[in-house]
Design a protein around this motif. Structure first.
Motif, PDB file in Angstrom:
ATOM      1  N   PHE A 484       0.829  -1.203   0.000  1.00  0.00           N
ATOM      2  CA  PHE A 484       0.000   0.000   0.000  1.00  0.00           C
ATOM      3  C   PHE A 484       0.869   1.261   0.000  1.00  0.00           C
ATOM      4  O   PHE A 484       0.515   2.268  -0.627  1.00  0.00           O
ATOM      5  N   ARG A 485       1.989   1.220   0.710  1.00  0.00           N
ATOM      6  CA  ARG A 485       2.886   2.383   0.706  1.00  0.00           C
ATOM      7  C   ARG A 485       3.452   2.621  -0.686  1.00  0.00           C
ATOM      8  O   ARG A 485       3.541   3.766  -1.141  1.00  0.00           O
ATOM      9  N   ALA A 486       3.853   1.536  -1.346  1.00  0.00           N
ATOM     10  CA  ALA A 486       4.402   1.682  -2.697  1.00  0.00           C
ATOM     11  C   ALA A 486       3.348   2.209  -3.660  1.00  0.00           C
ATOM     12  O   ALA A 486       3.622   3.079  -4.504  1.00  0.00           O
ATOM     13  N   ILE A 487       2.118   1.721  -3.539  1.00  0.00           N
ATOM     14  CA  ILE A 487       1.034   2.216  -4.393  1.00  0.00           C
ATOM     15  C   ILE A 487       0.749   3.674  -4.076  1.00  0.00           C
ATOM     16  O   ILE A 487       0.566   4.504  -4.985  1.00  0.00           O
ATOM     17  N   GLY A 488       0.712   4.017  -2.790  1.00  0.00           N
ATOM     18  CA  GLY A 488       0.487   5.412  -2.407  1.00  0.00           C
ATOM     19  C   GLY A 488       1.552   6.327  -2.962  1.00  0.00           C
ATOM     20  O   GLY A 488       1.258   7.433  -3.428  1.00  0.00           O
ATOM     21  N   ALA A 489       2.794   5.850  -2.928  1.00  0.00           N
ATOM     22  CA  ALA A 489       3.888   6.671  -3.446  1.00  0.00           C
ATOM     23  C   ALA A 489       3.736   6.912  -4.941  1.00  0.00           C
ATOM     24  O   ALA A 489       3.925   8.024  -5.436  1.00  0.00           O
ATOM     25  N   SER A 490       3.364   5.856  -5.683  1.00  0.00           N
ATOM     26  CA  SER A 490       3.253   6.021  -7.136  1.00  0.00           C
ATOM     27  C   SER A 490       2.033   6.848  -7.518  1.00  0.00           C
ATOM     28  O   SER A 490       1.993   7.465  -8.577  1.00  0.00           O
ATOM     29  N   LEU A 491       1.020   6.855  -6.652  1.00  0.00           N
ATOM     30  CA  LEU A 491      -0.189   7.633  -6.946  1.00  0.00           C
ATOM     31  C   LEU A 491      -0.075   9.087  -6.494  1.00  0.00           C
ATOM     32  O   LEU A 491      -0.864   9.928  -6.938  1.00  0.00           O
TER      33      LEU A 491
END
Length: 498
Positions: A484-491
């Motif tokens: 979720f952190r990685a997705i949040g970062a990319s978004l």
């Protein structure tokens, strides 16, 4: 007489040297390419993580850089990292990693190592963002506190995207919990096709339609089209799990079905089959209007519920920019036992939430200037229809071979099959169709499998994602949070630009 065999052997040996060198050099360069690929992947993720930070503290940024790079770089058997350099400004993050591979064959020509360099550049943007979280709320999410760990990760994602604002102007998030149905909310009753006669409910505990809907017939169950004048692409049928009948036999009355919540005025000699609690036509008048029905075992508290709204999850939270509202909706999520898993229904409703058309009209739609749209789909289980109780289908009615879902009972053939394995294949295909439609509509798709080891489902979710690297297999809770952190970062209004 002079022998030529020795001369020929020497000639072959000399000719073999460049061939061996070419093969050996290819192996050395192949390892260098593998090192370069691993460096690039780890550097991309580290750059996005740095870009998601709200601090300007250099030490913290470098710590984030090193943590994410080291967590994602696998040097086993390929080489080593020599140096990571960074250039971080308010609008741009540039990272450069250098590594080397010790050669095995090229040493013969005094080339002892191959050095590779990878550069990643991340640009901070101020575009708007619309994101829908499509989250599995099936009964299996109760295992290992999966639902609790999901709540933690989802709340953190909201915080990453909202950063230090409680109501950011350019970020809106929606939540779509799913089981084998989706709850569109009782306020959307105007989009429901009311059956005639109307369905009966079970007051006071389960007195009315909760908000869940059945799926449309294919292909409209994978479509965003709404046409009020269409029988198949207009209003939705309400989800309603009828009271499955009692068994009259073997010297008495027995509850052998999954969801028996209404008792007629039981007495021997009743005509068979004993009626179900489906509608006023066979419910309130059976055995006669003067004898009111008795409600049995009605329970609306998850995970295990009984009644007409059994296994209907919490309602969709439409797109909004209210941190408190989103966190409250996430906190409210519970696992709902019964009937199976249908991720495509959650995904298609995410598409409808992002669309500016009814029933949800908060989305700005494709082509809206400066708006990035994304869907995140998470499941912990295989797409399936749960089987019914064997004694129910055997002794009461073969119709109840499965539990009721958004497609009714499997015996009704609304999925084009009455086979449980066939149903799983169809449901996987429907999810693939929805994902293709989302991507064609310029919506970025992220997928997550959580504590799920089924290879077929993993492959379906990998292909569903917009890119393979946007699929996040998460075998445990700590990996889920990192995903979720990685997705949040990319978004977080970022893009990779090499």
């Amino acid at each position: 007489m002079t022998s030529k065999h020795g001369i020929i052997a020497v000639a072959y040996a000399l000719a073999a040297i460049p061939v061996i060198m070419a093969i050996g050099g290819a192996l050395d360069f192949g390892r260098a390419y593998l090192l370069q690929s691993r460096l690039a992947e780890a550097l991309d993720k580290a750059a996005l993580a740095v870009g998601a930070e709200t601090t300007t503290n250099t030490a913290i940024l470098n710590q984030t850089l090193n943590n994410y790079f080291n967590a994602n770089f696998n040097a086993d058997g390929v080489g080593r990292t020599l140096n990571i350099a960074s250039d971080i400004t308010d609008s741009r993050i540039t990272l450069r990693a250098t590594g080397s591979v010790d050669t095995a064959f090229l040493k013969i020509i005094n080339k002892n190592e191959i050095v590779v360099t990878v550069t990643t550049e991340v640009v901070r943007e101020t575009t708007g963002l619309e994101v829908v979280l499509v989250l599995d709320n099936t009964g299996s999410m109760a295992a290992n506190n999966r639902i609790g760990n999901l709540k933690v990760a989802a709340r953190e994602l909201v915080d990453i995207l909202f950063q230090n604002e409680d109501r950011p102007e350019n970020v809106r998030i929606a939540l779509v919990p799913f089981v084998t149905t989706v709850n569109i909310g009782q306020e959307n009753v105007g989009f429901i096709r009311t059956p005639i006669p109307e369905n009966d409910y079970a007051p006071p505990r389960d007195p009315r339609w909760k908000g869940c809907v059945e799926a449309r017939p294919f292909p409209h169950d994978t479509s965003d089209v709404f046409d009020i004048n269409s029988d198949v692409a207009g209003l939705w049928d309400p989800y309603y799990w009828e009271s499955e009948p009692v068994l009259d036999g073997f010297g008495g009355f027995f509850n052998v079905c999954e969801n028996m919540w209404w008792l007629p005025n039981l007495r021997r000699g009743l005509s068979r089959p004993i009626a179900t609690g489906r509608s006023g036509a066979n419910f309130g008048t059976y055995p006669d209007r003067s004898t009111p029905p008795r409600f049995f075992n009605v329970d609306t508290i998850p995970p295990s519920t009984h009644g007409p709204n059994k296994a209907c999850p919490d309602p969709i939270t439409p797109l909004n920019n209210d941190r408190g509202r989103l966190r409250a909706a996430i906190n409210q999520m519970q696992p709902w036992s019964g009937n199976g898993t249908m991720a495509h229904l959650g995904a298609v409703w995410a598409w409808r939430v992002l669309s500016p058309g009814p029933p949800f009209q908060e989305g700005r739609g494709r082509g809206a200037q400066g708006i990035k749209r994304a869907v995140i789909i998470l499941t912990d289980g295989v797409n399936l229809v749960s089987s019914g109780r064997s004694n129910c289908s055997r002794f009461v009615d073969a119709r109840y071979n499965s539990q009721y879902t958004g497609y009714g009972y499997l015996s009704e053939n609304r999925l084009g099959t009455q086979s449980f394995t066939g149903a799983t294949a169809v449901l996987n295909d429907r999810l693939s169709d929805v994902c293709t439609n989302l991507k064609r509509d310029d919506i970025t798709v992220y997928t997550i499998t959580f504590e799920l080891n089924d290879a077929t489902t993993q492959e379906v979710f990998r292909r569903c994602a917009s890119e393979p690297k946007l699929y996040f297999p998460s075998p445990d809770s700590s990996t889920l949070q990192e995903s979720f952190r990685a997705i949040g970062a990319s978004l977080n209004a970022l893009r990779i630009a090499r």
